[in-house]
Design a protein around this motif. Structure first.
Motif, PDB file in Angstrom:
ATOM      1  N   ARG A  60     -13.943 -42.284 -29.519  1.00 62.27           N
ATOM      2  CA  ARG A  60     -14.874 -41.207 -29.187  1.00 62.27           C
ATOM      3  C   ARG A  60     -14.138 -39.935 -28.764  1.00 62.27           C
ATOM      4  O   ARG A  60     -14.547 -38.828 -29.119  1.00 62.27           O
ATOM      5  N   ALA A  61     -13.064 -40.106 -28.016  1.00 66.94           N
ATOM      6  CA  ALA A  61     -12.307 -38.936 -27.572  1.00 66.94           C
ATOM      7  C   ALA A  61     -11.740 -38.169 -28.764  1.00 66.94           C
ATOM      8  O   ALA A  61     -11.825 -36.938 -28.829  1.00 66.94           O
ATOM      9  N   LEU A  62     -11.169 -38.888 -29.731  1.00 70.25           N
ATOM     10  CA  LEU A  62     -10.631 -38.220 -30.922  1.00 70.25           C
ATOM     11  C   LEU A  62     -11.749 -37.555 -31.724  1.00 70.25           C
ATOM     12  O   LEU A  62     -11.584 -36.454 -32.257  1.00 70.25           O
ATOM     13  N   GLY A  63     -12.898 -38.228 -31.803  1.00 67.59           N
ATOM     14  CA  GLY A  63     -14.009 -37.687 -32.581  1.00 67.59           C
ATOM     15  C   GLY A  63     -14.609 -36.429 -31.986  1.00 67.59           C
ATOM     16  O   GLY A  63     -15.230 -35.643 -32.708  1.00 67.59           O
ATOM     17  N   ARG A  64     -14.433 -36.229 -30.691  1.00 70.47           N
ATOM     18  CA  ARG A  64     -15.010 -35.062 -30.017  1.00 70.47           C
ATOM     19  C   ARG A  64     -13.957 -34.001 -29.702  1.00 70.47           C
ATOM     20  O   ARG A  64     -14.166 -33.166 -28.819  1.00 70.47           O
ATOM     21  N   ALA A  82      -4.786 -44.129 -34.035  1.00 69.35           N
ATOM     22  CA  ALA A  82      -5.225 -42.744 -34.239  1.00 69.35           C
ATOM     23  C   ALA A  82      -5.216 -42.367 -35.715  1.00 69.35           C
ATOM     24  O   ALA A  82      -6.174 -41.765 -36.226  1.00 69.35           O
ATOM     25  N   VAL A  83      -4.147 -42.708 -36.425  1.00 66.00           N
ATOM     26  CA  VAL A  83      -4.068 -42.366 -37.853  1.00 66.00           C
ATOM     27  C   VAL A  83      -5.150 -43.101 -38.631  1.00 66.00           C
ATOM     28  O   VAL A  83      -5.798 -42.526 -39.514  1.00 66.00           O
ATOM     29  N   ALA A  84      -5.377 -44.380 -38.322  1.00 65.79           N
ATOM     30  CA  ALA A  84      -6.412 -45.150 -39.025  1.00 65.79           C
ATOM     31  C   ALA A  84      -7.798 -44.546 -38.792  1.00 65.79           C
ATOM     32  O   ALA A  84      -8.612 -44.449 -39.722  1.00 65.79           O
ATOM     33  N   LEU A  85      -8.080 -44.137 -37.556  1.00 69.13           N
ATOM     34  CA  LEU A  85      -9.382 -43.523 -37.261  1.00 69.13           C
ATOM     35  C   LEU A  85      -9.572 -42.227 -38.031  1.00 69.13           C
ATOM     36  O   LEU A  85     -10.628 -41.998 -38.643  1.00 69.13           O
ATOM     37  N   LEU A  86      -8.573 -41.378 -38.012  1.00 67.18           N
ATOM     38  CA  LEU A  86      -8.678 -40.102 -38.718  1.00 67.18           C
ATOM     39  C   LEU A  86      -8.772 -40.318 -40.229  1.00 67.18           C
ATOM     40  O   LEU A  86      -9.469 -39.576 -40.931  1.00 67.18           O
ATOM     41  N   HIS A  87      -8.083 -41.343 -40.736  1.00 60.16           N
ATOM     42  CA  HIS A  87      -8.164 -41.652 -42.168  1.00 60.16           C
ATOM     43  C   HIS A  87      -9.567 -42.097 -42.548  1.00 60.16           C
ATOM     44  O   HIS A  87     -10.132 -41.632 -43.552  1.00 60.16           O
ATOM     45  N   ALA A  93      -6.341 -34.708 -43.483  1.00 60.40           N
ATOM     46  CA  ALA A  93      -5.830 -33.527 -44.186  1.00 60.40           C
ATOM     47  C   ALA A  93      -5.857 -32.283 -43.308  1.00 60.40           C
ATOM     48  O   ALA A  93      -4.965 -31.426 -43.396  1.00 60.40           O
ATOM     49  N   GLY A  94      -6.862 -32.169 -42.442  1.00 61.13           N
ATOM     50  CA  GLY A  94      -6.988 -30.968 -41.628  1.00 61.13           C
ATOM     51  C   GLY A  94      -6.568 -31.156 -40.194  1.00 61.13           C
ATOM     52  O   GLY A  94      -6.922 -30.340 -39.335  1.00 61.13           O
ATOM     53  N   CYS A  95      -5.804 -32.214 -39.901  1.00 57.18           N
ATOM     54  CA  CYS A  95      -5.456 -32.521 -38.510  1.00 57.18           C
ATOM     55  C   CYS A  95      -3.959 -32.790 -38.395  1.00 57.18           C
ATOM     56  O   CYS A  95      -3.432 -33.664 -39.081  1.00 57.18           O
ATOM     57  N   ALA A  96      -3.295 -32.029 -37.529  1.00 55.05           N
ATOM     58  CA  ALA A  96      -1.894 -32.296 -37.219  1.00 55.05           C
ATOM     59  C   ALA A  96      -1.844 -33.117 -35.940  1.00 55.05           C
ATOM     60  O   ALA A  96      -2.301 -32.667 -34.888  1.00 55.05           O
ATOM     61  N   LEU A  97      -1.327 -34.316 -36.022  1.00 57.50           N
ATOM     62  CA  LEU A  97      -1.293 -35.224 -34.880  1.00 57.50           C
ATOM     63  C   LEU A  97       0.022 -35.046 -34.129  1.00 57.50           C
ATOM     64  O   LEU A  97       1.089 -34.880 -34.736  1.00 57.50           O
ATOM     65  N   GLU A 279       0.584 -38.678 -51.067  1.00 57.91           N
ATOM     66  CA  GLU A 279       1.654 -37.753 -50.725  1.00 57.91           C
ATOM     67  C   GLU A 279       1.172 -36.713 -49.714  1.00 57.91           C
ATOM     68  O   GLU A 279       0.129 -36.089 -49.872  1.00 57.91           O
ATOM     69  N   GLY A 280       1.973 -36.542 -48.627  1.00 60.42           N
ATOM     70  CA  GLY A 280       1.646 -35.549 -47.606  1.00 60.42           C
ATOM     71  C   GLY A 280       0.272 -35.735 -46.984  1.00 60.42           C
ATOM     72  O   GLY A 280      -0.375 -34.770 -46.589  1.00 60.42           O
ATOM     73  N   ALA A 281      -0.155 -36.975 -46.837  1.00 59.34           N
ATOM     74  CA  ALA A 281      -1.538 -37.245 -46.428  1.00 59.34           C
ATOM     75  C   ALA A 281      -1.776 -37.006 -44.946  1.00 59.34           C
ATOM     76  O   ALA A 281      -2.920 -36.766 -44.545  1.00 59.34           O
ATOM     77  N   TRP A 282      -0.728 -37.059 -44.127  1.00 64.61           N
ATOM     78  CA  TRP A 282      -0.960 -36.865 -42.698  1.00 64.61           C
ATOM     79  C   TRP A 282       0.141 -36.010 -42.103  1.00 64.61           C
ATOM     80  O   TRP A 282       1.257 -35.952 -42.612  1.00 64.61           O
ATOM     81  N   GLY A 283      -0.230 -35.306 -41.034  1.00 61.93           N
ATOM     82  CA  GLY A 283       0.702 -34.384 -40.411  1.00 61.93           C
ATOM     83  C   GLY A 283       1.115 -34.874 -39.034  1.00 61.93           C
ATOM     84  O   GLY A 283       0.283 -35.347 -38.251  1.00 61.93           O
ATOM     85  N   LEU A 284       2.410 -34.780 -38.732  1.00 59.81           N
ATOM     86  CA  LEU A 284       2.958 -35.202 -37.439  1.00 59.81           C
ATOM     87  C   LEU A 284       3.824 -34.081 -36.897  1.00 59.81           C
ATOM     88  O   LEU A 284       4.655 -33.511 -37.637  1.00 59.81           O
TER      89      LEU A 284
END
Length: 288
Positions: A60-64, A82-87, A93-97, A279-284
């Motif tokens: 919920r925290a990540l979603g809000r 966190a990555v699994a939830l965002l996926h 694509a629009g989130c830099a973790l 390719e390039g699916a997530w940002g860190l």
């Protein structure tokens, strides 16, 4: 879920942060959590800190998070969560973790290039740069950040601790049964199955190894340029067999029931599993 908002007078970066502190990190290393929170709160204006009590509140925290940049304070399991939830929400694509590694399992964090000291990791969040990384996604929508291993590696400490006891038992049994006819030696349960796994491994539709060649191990991990690096170690009898290697975007493993380790999670048994490189699916955020 406790939430704390701070508003220091200066900021090292213009964006605001949502700091989500995993409960396991708070229990295992509260001092590192406190240091990371202090550094982040002092370095970014309007930092918001969330203290979820479990996975549902974590989600919920990540979603809000709104427009805030999420920062996870936790170990490899918290990063994977966190990555699994965002996926699953199709928001990678629009989130830099950003991650401050704290907790008992940090091997994946190290392999990704994250500092494991609280101060250095928090400063990397504030001063580092986003790097887009490849992701393995399987046919059940599971994600892999590091590597896939077949069969799963045995747990070292537990196995090592058990061996002296097993040797003692074996010695007693040999003494008591010395007068009986000899029997073939028995191996640990599952060892023969693992050593004689018969799997078909296909890379981009081309068979690397087929069911007629028993294999000891298969590994799949994101490589470079949107390709996965695949290595198959055939079962050797006598001289050691050379590993078979290939690179491709799609890897399918099928055959007899098998388990596999994806990062730190063991899954299965399954009879087939396909992994595709995104390719390039997530940002860190990594140190500059």
């Amino acid at each position: 879920m406790a939430e704390v908002a701070t508003s220091p007078s200066s900021s090292a970066r213009p964006d605001q942060l949502l700091v989500v502190i995993d409960p396991l990190a708070r229990r295992t290393d509260g001092e590192s959590v406190r240091i990371a929170k202090d550094v982040l709160s002092a370095g970014a204006a309007g930092t918001k800190v969330c203290l979820p009590d479990g996975p549902e509140e974590f989600a919920r925290a990540l979603g809000r998070r709104g427009s805030r940049r999420p920062v996870v304070v936790g170990d490899d399991r918290a990063l994977l969560r966190a990555v699994a939830l965002l996926h699953r929400r199709r928001e990678l694509a629009g989130c830099a973790l950003s991650v401050v590694p704290v907790g008992p399992a940090l091997g994946l964090a190290r392999s990704l290039g994250l500092p494991t000291g609280a101060v250095a990791a928090a400063r990397a969040v504030l001063e580092g740069a986003e790097r887009r990384l490849d992701l393995l996604v399987d046919d059940s929508d599971g994600v892999v950040l590091g590597a896939v291993g077949i069969p799963p590696a045995a747990r070292g400490p537990a196995g090592a601790a058990a061996r002296p006891w097993l040797r003692t038992c074996a010695s007693v049994v040999r003494t008591l049964t010395a007068a009986r006819p000899a029997r073939p030696a028995r191996t640990a349960p599952g060892a023969d199955a693992a050593a004689a796994a018969r799997l078909r491994v296909e890379v981009d539709g081309v068979t690397l190894v087929d069911l007629d060649q028993p294999v000891e191990a298969v590994s799949v991990l994101p490589g470079a340029g949107g390709l996965a690096d695949v290595e198959v170690r055939p079962l050797s009898v006598g001289a050691e067999a050379a590993p078979l290697t290939a690179a491709g975007r799609t890897v399918t493993v099928s055959g007899t029931d098998f388990r596999y380790r994806a990062d730190s999670v063991v899954s299965g048994p399954v009879r087939t599993r396909t992994w595709v490189v995104r390719e390039g699916a997530w940002g860190l955020t990594l140190p500059g």
